[in-house]
Motif scaffolding. Sequence first.
Motif, PDB file in Angstrom:
ATOM      1  N   SER A 187       1.531  -4.057 -10.816  1.00 53.08           N
ATOM      2  CA  SER A 187       2.601  -5.058 -10.837  1.00 53.08           C
ATOM      3  C   SER A 187       2.910  -5.604  -9.446  1.00 53.08           C
ATOM      4  N   GLY A 188       3.534  -6.779  -9.448  1.00 50.24           N
ATOM      5  CA  GLY A 188       4.002  -7.386  -8.208  1.00 50.24           C
ATOM      6  C   GLY A 188       2.889  -7.649  -7.219  1.00 50.24           C
ATOM      7  N   SER A 189       3.184  -7.414  -5.952  1.00 52.06           N
ATOM      8  CA  SER A 189       2.236  -7.737  -4.888  1.00 52.06           C
ATOM      9  C   SER A 189       1.104  -6.729  -4.771  1.00 52.06           C
ATOM     10  N   MET A 246       0.797  -1.212   0.000  1.00 57.64           N
ATOM     11  CA  MET A 246       0.000   0.000   0.000  1.00 57.64           C
ATOM     12  C   MET A 246       0.840   1.278   0.000  1.00 57.64           C
ATOM     13  N   PHE A 247       2.043   1.212   0.559  1.00 52.39           N
ATOM     14  CA  PHE A 247       2.890   2.409   0.532  1.00 52.39           C
ATOM     15  C   PHE A 247       3.393   2.677  -0.882  1.00 52.39           C
ATOM     16  N   GLN A 248       3.656   1.616  -1.635  1.00 47.67           N
ATOM     17  CA  GLN A 248       4.024   1.785  -3.043  1.00 47.67           C
ATOM     18  C   GLN A 248       2.838   2.302  -3.849  1.00 47.67           C
ATOM     19  N   GLN A 264      -1.139  -6.391  -6.953  1.00 46.23           N
ATOM     20  CA  GLN A 264      -2.274  -7.205  -7.378  1.00 46.23           C
ATOM     21  C   GLN A 264      -2.147  -8.658  -6.922  1.00 46.23           C
ATOM     22  N   ASN A 265      -0.943  -9.193  -6.968  1.00 41.30           N
ATOM     23  CA  ASN A 265      -0.724 -10.600  -6.604  1.00 41.30           C
ATOM     24  C   ASN A 265      -0.277 -10.695  -5.150  1.00 41.30           C
ATOM     25  N   TYR A 266      -1.172 -10.312  -4.256  1.00 43.03           N
ATOM     26  CA  TYR A 266      -0.828 -10.268  -2.837  1.00 43.03           C
ATOM     27  C   TYR A 266      -1.304 -11.526  -2.117  1.00 43.03           C
ATOM     28  N   ARG A 267      -0.690 -11.760  -0.962  1.00 41.14           N
ATOM     29  CA  ARG A 267      -1.153 -12.816  -0.069  1.00 41.14           C
ATOM     30  C   ARG A 267      -2.192 -12.224   0.892  1.00 41.14           C
ATOM     31  N   ILE A 268      -3.130 -13.053   1.304  1.00 42.44           N
ATOM     32  CA  ILE A 268      -4.088 -12.613   2.312  1.00 42.44           C
ATOM     33  C   ILE A 268      -3.789 -13.352   3.615  1.00 42.44           C
ATOM     34  N   ILE A 269      -4.425 -12.904   4.682  1.00 44.18           N
ATOM     35  CA  ILE A 269      -4.104 -13.419   6.014  1.00 44.18           C
ATOM     36  C   ILE A 269      -4.293 -14.926   6.109  1.00 44.18           C
ATOM     37  N   SER A 270      -5.288 -15.477   5.408  1.00 47.82           N
ATOM     38  CA  SER A 270      -5.518 -16.921   5.482  1.00 47.82           C
ATOM     39  C   SER A 270      -4.450 -17.728   4.746  1.00 47.82           C
TER      40      SER A 270
END
Length: 324
Positions: A134-136, A119-121, A138-144
């Motif tokens: 690009s990168g995380s 989010m800072f990016q 959109q392609n982020y991990r979620i808490i689960s």
Amino acid sequence: MSKIITVLSKIPNLKNELGRILPNLKFVQIDNGSARDEDLLLSSEIIVADADLFVPYLYQTKSVKWVQMTWAGLDVIYKHESYKGGDLPYLVTRFSGEHFGRIMSEYVIASIVNHERSMFQVKLNQTKHCWNKSGSIQNYRIISDLTFGILGLGQISSLVAQNLNLLGGNLICLGRSNRNSFPSFINKYYTTENLNEFLSNCDYVINVLPSTKETIGLLNNDVLKHCAKRSAVFINIGRGSIIAENDLINALNNKWISGAILDVFELEPLPKESPLWDMPQVLITPHVSGTSRAKDIAEQFAKNYELYCSESKIPTTVDFSTGY
């Protein structure tokens, strides 16, 4: 006649909140430095106080039976030159439990989500009018998707773990002693003898431990190299004494951990010359993950006062032999 309870605190509106919740009691704000007010303080049965303001009076109180502190940490007492060690001659309770647990859970969850979604990016891209997925971003991990290793299983850390579990997180925990049972939201419990194995299984290592003789330097030297397997992120909302700054910097430089979210430090305020300020993989906040709010302190004091009057044990009673 109303019982008089003295309030020695810089927390805004605390006396008024106490009076609002417990209108049958009389709360008197103490002017630190006033001889008249000091006499009233020293003759009080019950005191609500900031630890740093109260510490000069540790052994001067004449009639005190209970001091409700407005902080969770009591390091300032243990480090003060007047402290003689061991128990104080009256009951001392910390401000801790569900209020701090909720507040610090919000900090931890917000930090994880911001980190995982870059989010800072995203904000930096906004300043450049840049639409970038690009990168995380959109392609982020979620808490689960993640395993969270909680250092400590006290009241605050249990609430942090429980709230992460509600969002689907896999929770493991490290404590100092063996347990026959642990809460259902903890999937596996480790003791400090298995610290290396514990660290190797974490995506996030979250320190909520107080500063005690058992916890000081627990992660010193090259201990965090065991986080390299999963490139863990280190979150510290406990105490900075868990790891020496140079050892933390070394772990970051060696990429044993991929990042650090730090709210507490060995020395506070963090010196301007500290290399941590300029490390892009580090987020620094000024010891605000859990703040002592007047409303919350008053609510906890009211519960504790009822227990005190019935001569029941107060859950946040300080055990000076353990340091918390």
